[in-house]
Scaffold this active site. Structure first.
Site, mmCIF file in Angstrom:
data_model
loop_
_atom_site.group_PDB
_atom_site.id
_atom_site.type_symbol
_atom_site.label_atom_id
_atom_site.label_comp_id
_atom_site.label_asym_id
_atom_site.label_seq_id
_atom_site.Cartn_x
_atom_site.Cartn_y
_atom_site.Cartn_z
ATOM 1 N N ASP A 167 0.799 -1.243 0.000
ATOM 2 C CA ASP A 167 0.000 0.000 0.000
ATOM 3 C C ASP A 167 0.826 1.286 0.000
ATOM 4 O OD1 ASP A 167 -1.901 -1.958 0.211
ATOM 5 O OD2 ASP A 167 -2.802 -1.217 2.063
ATOM 6 N N LYS A 216 -6.577 -4.970 -3.166
ATOM 7 C CA LYS A 216 -7.264 -5.596 -2.035
ATOM 8 C C LYS A 216 -8.317 -4.655 -1.460
ATOM 9 C CE LYS A 216 -3.551 -4.306 1.226
ATOM 10 N NZ LYS A 216 -4.256 -3.514 2.224
ATOM 11 N N CYS A 222 -2.262 -2.241 7.835
ATOM 12 C CA CYS A 222 -2.189 -3.200 6.729
ATOM 13 C C CYS A 222 -0.957 -4.103 6.795
ATOM 14 C CB CYS A 222 -2.275 -2.460 5.395
ATOM 15 S SG CYS A 222 -3.923 -1.756 5.139
ATOM 16 N N GLN A 257 7.977 -12.906 21.944
ATOM 17 C CA GLN A 257 7.618 -14.310 22.192
ATOM 18 C C GLN A 257 8.266 -15.247 21.171
ATOM 19 O OE1 GLN A 257 3.411 -14.890 23.528
ATOM 20 N NE2 GLN A 257 3.114 -12.840 22.685
HETATM 21 N N1 TIU Z 1 -2.754 0.434 4.216
HETATM 22 C C1 TIU Z 1 -3.246 0.700 5.415
HETATM 23 O O1 TIU Z 1 -2.584 0.551 6.422
HETATM 24 N N2 TIU Z 1 -4.539 1.212 5.474
HETATM 25 C C2 TIU Z 1 -4.990 2.071 6.460
HETATM 26 O O2 TIU Z 1 -6.139 2.467 6.450
HETATM 27 N N3 TIU Z 1 -4.076 2.447 7.396
HETATM 28 C C3 TIU Z 1 -4.236 3.345 8.394
HETATM 29 O O3 TIU Z 1 -3.348 3.480 9.234
HETATM 30 N N4 TIU Z 1 -5.340 4.066 8.450
#
Ligand code: TIU
Length: 235
Positions: free
Chosen positions: A26, A131, A164, A204
C-alpha cells in the site's frame, strides 16, 4: 541456491532466495501524500514519507537479485460494491472513501490517489494485488500467486505498520509463511504504534515473524546472484 541468512530479531532468519519474495504494501499516494485517505482520517502523512527511500533501495536490490516482487494497493471498485457499508461509514468523514478529493475519488481504483508512488512504481512483470481490506490475503489471489511461485518467505515493506502491514503479516503467518519486516521500510502515523507494532511481531520468540532493516536486506540481497547470471572474473 544454498540457504542464506538474514540478521534479524529475535534471531537470524534462514531463507532460500528462490522461495523468497519482496511484498510492498500500500505505498499509495492515498496514504503518503496530502489530500488522500490518510489525511482524511486526520493523520500527518509526512510521517510516512521517510519509508520511501529505504523501500526504494530494497526494491532495487530485490530486482537485481531476481526476487519475485509483489505490490498491494488498498481500494475499491468505482461503484463501491466491494466496500463494506461499515467501512464506508467508519469515522463519519467529511470526505471519505469514494468521495471526490484533491487526488480524485478517495481509495478508489483507477484514481490518481489510489496508485503507487512513482519512486516504487511496479514494473510490468511485478504482480499488483488490489485488495478491498487491510489484510493482503483477504479476498485476493495473493496466496495463489505465492503458492504458484513456490514462495515461503516474505520480506515485508509498506504502510501502515499497525494496520495493513500487521494484518498481512498475521494472515501470512497463519498460512505458514515466514515474514521479515524491515523496520525503516514500514511506517505509522503514530510513533508509539510503530514501536509497539514492531515489538509485537518479534516478541515471544517471533510470534508473528522477524524484524530487520533495509541495510541488512540490501546487504543480503546483494549476495544473491540471479538465476541465469554468469560468474565474472571479479568474483
Ligand atoms: N494500508 C493501510 O494501512 N490502510 C490504512 O487504512 N491504514 C491506516 O493506518 N489508516
Amino acid at each position: 541456491m544454498a540457504t542464506m541468512r538474514f540478521e534479524a530479531e529475535p534471531y537470524p532468519l534462514e531463507f532460500d532466495p528462490e522461495s523468497t519474495a519482496l511484498l510492498i504494501i500500500d505505498m499509495q499516494r492515498d496514504f503518503v501524500e496530502p489530500g488522500g485517505f490518510g489525511e482524511m482520517l486526520g493523520n500527518d502523512v509526512s510521517l510516512l514519507r521517510s519509508t520511501i527511500e529505504p523501500c526504494r533501495r530494497v526494491l532495487e536490490a530485490a530486482r537485481r537479485a531476481g526476487l519475485t516482487v509483489l505490490h498491494t494497493r488498498e481500494g475499491h471498485r468505482p461503484d463501491l460494491t466491494d466496500a463494506p457499508p461499515s467501512k464506508l461509514r467508519r469515522g463519519g468523514l467529511a470526505v471519505g472513501i469514494g468521495d471526490h478529493g484533491p487526488m480524485g475519488r478517495v481509495l478508489v481504483r483507477g484514481e490518481y490517489g489510489h496508485d503507487i508512488v512513482p519512486e516504487l512504481y511496479p514494473l510490468p512483470n511485478e504482480p499488483v494485488i488490489d485488495k478491498p481490506g487491510k489484510g493482503s490475503f483477504y479476498e485476493t489471489d495473493l496466496d495463489l500467486i505465492l503458492q504458484n511461485r513456490g514462495i515461503r518467505t516474505l520480506i515485508v515493506c509498506g504502510v501502515t505498520t499497525e494496520v495493513c502491514v500487521h494484518t498481512t503479516v498475521r494472515q501470512a503467518n497463519d498460512r505458514g509463511y515466514e515474514c521479515v519486516v524491515l523496520s525503516d521500510c514500514v511506517g505509522s502515523y503514530f510513533p508509539e504504534f510503530q514501536r509497539v507494532g514492531l515489538e509485537m511481531i518479534k516478541a515471544q520468540g517471533g510470534i508473528f515473524g522477524w524484524v530487520s532493516s533495509s541495510d541488512e536486506a540490501v546487504r543480503v540481497l546483494r549476495l544473491i546472484r540471479p538465476a541465469g547470471a554468469t560468474s565474472s572474473a571479479a568474483e
